[in-house]
Design a protein around this motif. Sequence first.
Motif, PDB file in Angstrom:
ATOM      1  N   ASP A   3      40.600 -54.681   2.438  1.00 40.85           N
ATOM      2  CA  ASP A   3      39.626 -54.317   1.567  1.00 40.85           C
ATOM      3  C   ASP A   3      38.731 -55.446   1.083  1.00 40.85           C
ATOM      4  O   ASP A   3      38.011 -55.324   0.106  1.00 40.85           O
ATOM      5  CB  ASP A   3      40.268 -53.777   0.202  1.00 40.85           C
ATOM      6  CG  ASP A   3      40.574 -52.228   0.542  1.00 40.85           C
ATOM      7  OD1 ASP A   3      39.764 -51.752   1.331  1.00 40.85           O
ATOM      8  OD2 ASP A   3      40.923 -51.529  -0.241  1.00 40.85           O
ATOM      9  N   LYS A   8      35.820 -56.856   5.594  1.00 38.45           N
ATOM     10  CA  LYS A   8      35.668 -57.356   6.949  1.00 38.45           C
ATOM     11  C   LYS A   8      34.953 -56.288   7.677  1.00 38.45           C
ATOM     12  O   LYS A   8      33.918 -56.631   8.376  1.00 38.45           O
ATOM     13  CB  LYS A   8      36.882 -57.208   7.973  1.00 38.45           C
ATOM     14  CG  LYS A   8      38.048 -58.439   7.496  1.00 38.45           C
ATOM     15  CD  LYS A   8      39.263 -58.405   8.156  1.00 38.45           C
ATOM     16  CE  LYS A   8      39.907 -57.095   7.985  1.00 38.45           C
ATOM     17  NZ  LYS A   8      40.548 -56.820   6.503  1.00 38.45           N
ATOM     18  N   SER A   9      34.944 -54.988   7.682  1.00 42.81           N
ATOM     19  CA  SER A   9      34.360 -54.103   8.404  1.00 42.81           C
ATOM     20  C   SER A   9      32.747 -53.851   7.906  1.00 42.81           C
ATOM     21  O   SER A   9      31.897 -53.621   8.527  1.00 42.81           O
ATOM     22  CB  SER A   9      35.163 -52.716   8.215  1.00 42.81           C
ATOM     23  OG  SER A   9      36.492 -52.966   8.768  1.00 42.81           O
ATOM     24  N   THR A  10      32.742 -54.148   6.724  1.00 42.68           N
ATOM     25  CA  THR A  10      31.506 -54.110   6.076  1.00 42.68           C
ATOM     26  C   THR A  10      30.427 -55.266   6.462  1.00 42.68           C
ATOM     27  O   THR A  10      29.416 -55.068   6.942  1.00 42.68           O
ATOM     28  CB  THR A  10      31.523 -53.840   4.620  1.00 42.68           C
ATOM     29  OG1 THR A  10      32.588 -52.756   4.166  1.00 42.68           O
ATOM     30  CG2 THR A  10      29.927 -53.790   3.908  1.00 42.68           C
ATOM     31  N   ASP A  57      27.650 -59.960  -4.580  1.00 48.33           N
ATOM     32  CA  ASP A  57      26.786 -59.179  -5.355  1.00 48.33           C
ATOM     33  C   ASP A  57      27.865 -58.585  -6.598  1.00 48.33           C
ATOM     34  O   ASP A  57      26.997 -57.951  -7.694  1.00 48.33           O
ATOM     35  CB  ASP A  57      26.240 -58.058  -4.509  1.00 48.33           C
ATOM     36  CG  ASP A  57      27.361 -57.208  -3.818  1.00 48.33           C
ATOM     37  OD1 ASP A  57      27.537 -56.002  -4.242  1.00 48.33           O
ATOM     38  OD2 ASP A  57      28.169 -57.689  -3.241  1.00 48.33           O
TER      39      ASP A  57
END
Length: 592
Positions: free
Chosen positions: A16, A19-21, A131
Amino acid sequence: TDPALIRNFCIIAHIDHGKSTLADRMLQLTGVVEGRQMRAQYLDRMDIERERGITIKSQAVRLPWDGHVLNMIDTPGHVDFTYEVSRSLEACEGAVLLVDAAQGIEAQTLANLYLAMSADLHIIPVLNKIDLPAAQPDKYAEEIAGLIGCAPSDVLRVSGKTGVGVKELLDHVVQNVPAPVGDADAPARALIFDSVYDTYRGVVTYVRVVDGHLSKRERTIMMSTGATHETLEIGVISPDPVPSVSLGVGEVGYLITGVKDVRQARVGDTVTSVVKPALTALGGYDHPRPMVYSGLYPIDGDDYPELREALDKLRLNDAALAYEPETSAALGFGFRCGFLGLLHMEIVRERLEREFNLSLISTAPNVIYRVVMEDGKEIVVTNPSEFPSGKIAEIHEPMVKATLLSPSDHIGAIMELCQGRRGALLGMDYLSEDRVEIRYTLPLGEIIFDFFDQLKSRTRGYASLDYDPSGEQDADLVKVDILLQGEAVDAFSAIVHREKAYAYGVEMAKKLKELIPRQQFEVPIQAAIGARVIARENIRAIRKDVLAKCYGGDISRKRKLLEKQKEGKKRMKMVGRVEVPQEAFVAALSTE
Ligand code: GDP
Ligand code: MG
């Protein structure tokens, strides 16, 4: 491609941390996936990955950037899949160590970092999610700097969500990750780091070429088995398969050989060419050892051959999965399966059900025990039913070294949990003012059930856990049997610590009473150690015909009810004369 222009890197992080984002943004920035086709977690291709929002399989993608070729490998973060991570690392020269700027370092951040360091990768520390209003990049940059020994200003800052800093990160990869080194003229050697069975294409093998090159139409040898195949297709993933004519030094891509037997393309094996074979294989990987075992049985006994085939196919996709046939008096023919952990177990089961359309029952998970009898004979128990009844001299149980990371205000709760699970404190260190690393040795058997859930709920989700196998210890364990109508149901037997046997028996009997519907006759439930009953409950009989209340009522409602019952029946398993719903097996065997 000229190896000097190639950069192979992976993204490693705690689950979470994004990584994938981040991988998504890289796909977009490099133009590999067009804006219109973009969807979140693009590389999590399996339904189960998308639904759970986690990555299970590593993914390799080729990204063109600034005249270079980047091969980016997205990895799973969960502790059960460390094995996947370590395989991916072998195919890279660099690793982006991603840390959530609102969370800081967590247990798998450390675990993955250590793996990357031992694979000798160039590490790029990166804070993600800058962000977020809750982000504290300055604080966590210090933490990371302290950990890997760099300056806080060396820690890059990005947002995988907004894309801030991602361009700079890609530039940084080009400038700092070493290019692959290999001998282009040497015999071909390529490392298999993943293999997937595809229903339409057969076995797809993912490789990293180390020396020489592999070409289409060439005959190859798998060095561990000596099996030879013709390469029907060769190519790169970007983000879909793109066929090419060959793969050279440092390149990452795939091979299709038309192999149907899934055991012929083993992860960790070295592929070389028949015409000019290499003499020595590449290092390969340690074979992952299953830590947790459970029985898997088809609900419908006729599905046994399909289950076998499905396991054969899945194993190629999942090198950590082990299995062998077993029979249960209660459940019939099935398989004893070995997994890396509970999540791995859940996922295998779910994939078997979804991808192969099977309905399965899984039995209580247990670890491996080594039982030494008084006559010196040794028995390895992977299934409670193998637990011997004779004179036992010693029982050895597997231990783990657990690392728990948490804000310091939860230290008390964590220690209480670990003590209750027969843990022994090894040590404690402050990573920063308010974040502490606590180390325990714990019996593996005590953490495979609900330890992780308990840890999360006691620390409001703030603690994280990682563990490694760490030898064995002597333990006073007993087998608790559960009897329905006086008959032991092997699927419900469990090996537990003597001091916890009574509580376990009482709890199981109670649970089963709730879970097993009333039958036409009375069903006594008993828990026993050997011949000694330690707990009992009773399920009272029912007589009432369920249809009676529809008597004279409207027909369609009655039909619906019958259909519903039929549906229900399919999910029932007969144990002796007793109908036990599938959920009862699952629910009874989970600790909550
Ligand atoms: P992984 O488990 O490391 O692959 O993490 P994911 O990429 O699946 O992200 C986990 C969660 O964090 C998802 O809900 C993402 O939307 C969210 N997330 C990832 N990167 C960012 C980011 O830069 N900013 C914010 N605000 N959320 C992010
Ligand atoms: Mg992911």
